[in-house]
Design a protein around this motif. Structure first.
Motif, PDB file in Angstrom:
ATOM      1  N   VAL A 119       0.826  -1.206   0.000  1.00 16.96           N
ATOM      2  CA  VAL A 119       0.000   0.000   0.000  1.00 16.96           C
ATOM      3  C   VAL A 119       0.864   1.262   0.000  1.00 16.96           C
ATOM      4  O   VAL A 119       0.611   2.211  -0.766  1.00 16.96           O
ATOM      5  N   ASN A 120       1.895   1.294   0.825  1.00 18.94           N
ATOM      6  CA  ASN A 120       2.743   2.485   0.900  1.00 18.94           C
ATOM      7  C   ASN A 120       3.523   2.717  -0.383  1.00 18.94           C
ATOM      8  O   ASN A 120       3.731   3.866  -0.790  1.00 18.94           O
ATOM      9  N   LEU A 121       3.983   1.645  -1.017  1.00 19.43           N
ATOM     10  CA  LEU A 121       4.695   1.791  -2.291  1.00 19.43           C
ATOM     11  C   LEU A 121       3.782   2.394  -3.358  1.00 19.43           C
ATOM     12  O   LEU A 121       4.173   3.335  -4.064  1.00 19.43           O
ATOM     13  N   LEU A 122       2.578   1.864  -3.472  1.00 18.92           N
ATOM     14  CA  LEU A 122       1.655   2.376  -4.490  1.00 18.92           C
ATOM     15  C   LEU A 122       1.234   3.809  -4.192  1.00 18.92           C
ATOM     16  O   LEU A 122       1.161   4.651  -5.106  1.00 18.92           O
ATOM     17  N   ALA A 123       0.967   4.114  -2.923  1.00 12.87           N
ATOM     18  CA  ALA A 123       0.571   5.478  -2.558  1.00 12.87           C
ATOM     19  C   ALA A 123       1.718   6.450  -2.790  1.00 12.87           C
ATOM     20  O   ALA A 123       1.515   7.553  -3.319  1.00 12.87           O
ATOM     21  N   GLY A 124       2.926   6.083  -2.395  1.00  5.56           N
ATOM     22  CA  GLY A 124       4.072   6.956  -2.609  1.00  5.56           C
ATOM     23  C   GLY A 124       4.359   7.184  -4.072  1.00  5.56           C
ATOM     24  O   GLY A 124       4.702   8.308  -4.487  1.00  5.56           O
ATOM     25  N   TYR A 125       4.204   6.139  -4.886  1.00  5.07           N
ATOM     26  CA  TYR A 125       4.426   6.284  -6.332  1.00  5.07           C
ATOM     27  C   TYR A 125       3.387   7.205  -6.954  1.00  5.07           C
ATOM     28  O   TYR A 125       3.711   8.049  -7.796  1.00  5.07           O
ATOM     29  N   ALA A 126       2.135   7.048  -6.528  1.00 11.07           N
ATOM     30  CA  ALA A 126       1.079   7.918  -7.065  1.00 11.07           C
ATOM     31  C   ALA A 126       1.324   9.376  -6.695  1.00 11.07           C
ATOM     32  O   ALA A 126       1.148  10.277  -7.531  1.00 11.07           O
ATOM     33  N   LEU A 127       1.735   9.643  -5.464  1.00  9.50           N
ATOM     34  CA  LEU A 127       1.972  11.016  -5.027  1.00  9.50           C
ATOM     35  C   LEU A 127       3.216  11.616  -5.659  1.00  9.50           C
ATOM     36  O   LEU A 127       3.327  12.850  -5.769  1.00  9.50           O
ATOM     37  N   ALA A 128       4.142  10.799  -6.086  1.00  7.77           N
ATOM     38  CA  ALA A 128       5.398  11.313  -6.640  1.00  7.77           C
ATOM     39  C   ALA A 128       5.349  11.459  -8.164  1.00  7.77           C
ATOM     40  O   ALA A 128       5.917  12.422  -8.712  1.00  7.77           O
ATOM     41  N   LYS A 129       4.680  10.531  -8.850  1.00  9.64           N
ATOM     42  CA  LYS A 129       4.797  10.496 -10.310  1.00  9.64           C
ATOM     43  C   LYS A 129       3.498  10.714 -11.066  1.00  9.64           C
ATOM     44  O   LYS A 129       3.534  10.998 -12.268  1.00  9.64           O
ATOM     45  N   PRO A 185      -5.587  -1.929  10.537  1.00  6.09           N
ATOM     46  CA  PRO A 185      -5.277  -0.537  10.886  1.00  6.09           C
ATOM     47  C   PRO A 185      -3.828  -0.140  10.611  1.00  6.09           C
ATOM     48  O   PRO A 185      -3.528   1.053  10.518  1.00  6.09           O
ATOM     49  N   SER A 186      -2.945  -1.117  10.487  1.00  2.67           N
ATOM     50  CA  SER A 186      -1.535  -0.816  10.215  1.00  2.67           C
ATOM     51  C   SER A 186      -1.152  -1.105   8.771  1.00  2.67           C
ATOM     52  O   SER A 186       0.040  -1.153   8.441  1.00  2.67           O
ATOM     53  N   ALA A 187      -2.158  -1.297   7.903  1.00  2.00           N
ATOM     54  CA  ALA A 187      -1.866  -1.639   6.509  1.00  2.00           C
ATOM     55  C   ALA A 187      -1.225  -0.490   5.750  1.00  2.00           C
ATOM     56  O   ALA A 187      -0.641  -0.696   4.685  1.00  2.00           O
ATOM     57  N   SER A 188      -1.314   0.718   6.273  1.00  3.94           N
ATOM     58  CA  SER A 188      -0.650   1.867   5.664  1.00  3.94           C
ATOM     59  C   SER A 188      -0.278   2.849   6.763  1.00  3.94           C
ATOM     60  O   SER A 188      -1.025   3.010   7.732  1.00  3.94           O
ATOM     61  N   THR A 189       0.878   3.458   6.618  1.00  2.00           N
ATOM     62  CA  THR A 189       1.355   4.421   7.607  1.00  2.00           C
ATOM     63  C   THR A 189       1.808   5.689   6.911  1.00  2.00           C
ATOM     64  O   THR A 189       2.280   5.653   5.770  1.00  2.00           O
ATOM     65  N   ALA A 190       1.662   6.806   7.602  1.00  2.00           N
ATOM     66  CA  ALA A 190       2.097   8.082   7.031  1.00  2.00           C
ATOM     67  C   ALA A 190       3.598   8.090   6.782  1.00  2.00           C
ATOM     68  O   ALA A 190       4.071   8.621   5.772  1.00  2.00           O
ATOM     69  N   LEU A 191       4.364   7.498   7.704  1.00  2.00           N
ATOM     70  CA  LEU A 191       5.809   7.453   7.522  1.00  2.00           C
ATOM     71  C   LEU A 191       6.185   6.623   6.308  1.00  2.00           C
ATOM     72  O   LEU A 191       7.084   6.993   5.537  1.00  2.00           O
ATOM     73  N   GLY A 192       5.503   5.498   6.108  1.00  2.00           N
ATOM     74  CA  GLY A 192       5.789   4.674   4.944  1.00  2.00           C
ATOM     75  C   GLY A 192       5.473   5.383   3.640  1.00  2.00           C
ATOM     76  O   GLY A 192       6.242   5.303   2.674  1.00  2.00           O
ATOM     77  N   VAL A 193       4.340   6.087   3.589  1.00  2.00           N
ATOM     78  CA  VAL A 193       3.991   6.850   2.390  1.00  2.00           C
ATOM     79  C   VAL A 193       5.018   7.958   2.145  1.00  2.00           C
ATOM     80  O   VAL A 193       5.423   8.202   1.003  1.00  2.00           O
ATOM     81  N   PHE A 194       5.443   8.617   3.200  1.00  2.00           N
ATOM     82  CA  PHE A 194       6.446   9.677   3.070  1.00  2.00           C
ATOM     83  C   PHE A 194       7.763   9.131   2.524  1.00  2.00           C
ATOM     84  O   PHE A 194       8.358   9.711   1.607  1.00  2.00           O
ATOM     85  N   ALA A 208       8.256   6.399   0.755  1.00  2.00           N
ATOM     86  CA  ALA A 208       8.080   5.975  -0.637  1.00  2.00           C
ATOM     87  C   ALA A 208       8.003   7.177  -1.567  1.00  2.00           C
ATOM     88  O   ALA A 208       8.625   7.178  -2.646  1.00  2.00           O
ATOM     89  N   ARG A 209       7.281   8.193  -1.173  1.00  2.00           N
ATOM     90  CA  ARG A 209       7.145   9.382  -2.022  1.00  2.00           C
ATOM     91  C   ARG A 209       8.490  10.066  -2.231  1.00  2.00           C
ATOM     92  O   ARG A 209       8.851  10.439  -3.354  1.00  2.00           O
ATOM     93  N   GLN A 210       9.264  10.223  -1.155  1.00  2.00           N
ATOM     94  CA  GLN A 210      10.570  10.854  -1.272  1.00  2.00           C
ATOM     95  C   GLN A 210      11.517  10.029  -2.135  1.00  2.00           C
ATOM     96  O   GLN A 210      12.349  10.573  -2.865  1.00  2.00           O
ATOM     97  N   PHE A 211      11.414   8.721  -2.059  1.00  2.00           N
ATOM     98  CA  PHE A 211      12.263   7.854  -2.877  1.00  2.00           C
ATOM     99  C   PHE A 211      11.906   7.982  -4.351  1.00  2.00           C
ATOM    100  O   PHE A 211      12.791   8.095  -5.214  1.00  2.00           O
ATOM    101  N   PHE A 212      10.620   7.972  -4.662  1.00  2.00           N
ATOM    102  CA  PHE A 212      10.190   7.999  -6.057  1.00  2.00           C
ATOM    103  C   PHE A 212      10.355   9.369  -6.694  1.00  2.00           C
ATOM    104  O   PHE A 212      10.400   9.469  -7.926  1.00  2.00           O
TER     105      PHE A 212
END
Length: 269
Positions: free
Chosen positions: A82-92, A139-148, A150-154
């Protein structure tokens, strides 16, 4: 800073982190009689596995260990995906309100977990998940830190590679799976370590949602080894030592990617 000073600082930091682990190992392998008669020493007069045998004989430690491993593994897999997909969407991906969504997600990092625990419990209860592992996992399937992370990486990932994949006829998910995902090993290593460690050590939320003692995870189950009038310190340290082993093994396996993942995710200048 001179080398002796740096060496001294590293030695102090090493001692701060290693001494508690060393003390846990010593108490875990010290006979129960020695603990109560003379107290724990820096080195046991005799090494024993009685604390481990007593804990396994009196409590379902193997079941608790399996529960913790299952919950942590499921949570880690869902969180990474979930965090990988969310971070990729927010970045690209370009869509209206992208920056607002990212800021809202990021702002939840400053909200204490206890502040959202009651509404989160009500939501899980209405879904009928209380008393099931999914009450802890979802409830732990996605975290703000994980999305952050992933987004910064992408953000630093070359757009030219993604554009070339699109020219070749790849859709967004196909380009992500074939072009982007193979280059995310450092990021995945960081996310796996953080997600697994957080879920493995979680105490309060599993205590609230997993009402059956047979479903408890190790951090929750450790309290059973402490009685009302006494505590089996040897057994507690033995189970705590077993509880720390998966984290140590996971870190050893992924540590080669860990620093690189933090660096490329923007947490290190």
């Amino acid at each position: 800073m001179s080398k002796p000073v740096r060496f001294g600082v590293c030695l102090v930091v090493f001692a701060i982190f290693v001494l508690p682990l060393f003390a846990m190992v010593v108490v875990a392998f010290t006979p129960r009689a020695s603990l109560f008669d003379g107290g724990a020493s820096l080195w046991p007069s005799s090494w024993t596995l009685d604390n481990f045998r007593t804990a396994f004989d009196n409590y379902p430690v193997a079941r608790w260990f399996g529960n913790a491993l299952l919950v942590a593994t499921l949570t880690t897999i869902l969180s990474v995906v979930v965090n990988l997909l969310a971070g990729y969407a927010l970045a690209k991906m370009r869509f209206r309100g992208r920056s607002v969504v990212f800021v809202v997600i990021l702002s939840t990092l400053v909200v204490p977990t206890q502040a959202v625990m009651i509404p989160q419990f009500e939501l899980v209860a209405r879904m009928g998940l209380i008393g099931f592992f999914w009450a802890v996992v979802l409830p732990s399937a996605s975290t703000a830190l994980g999305v952050f992370l992933a987004r910064q990486f992408f953000v630093s990932f070359p757009d030219e590679l993604i554009d070339a994949a699109r020219v070749d006829g790849c859709g967004p998910l196909t380009a992500f799976r074939r072009i982007v995902l193979p280059n995310t090993r450092p990021l995945v290593a960081v996310m796996v370590l953080l997600a697994f460690m957080t879920q493995w050590n979680d105490f309060l939320w599993p205590l609230i949602t997993l009402r059956d003692p047979d479903l408890y995870t190790l951090p929750v189950a450790l309290r059973f080894l402490q009685g009302a009038y006494d505590a089996d310190y040897g057994g507690i340290m033995a189970v705590a030592l077993l509880s720390s082993l998966p984290l140590l093994i996971l870190f050893v396996l992924l540590q080669r990617y860990f620093v690189a993942g933090l660096t490329r995710s923007g947490l290190r200048s």
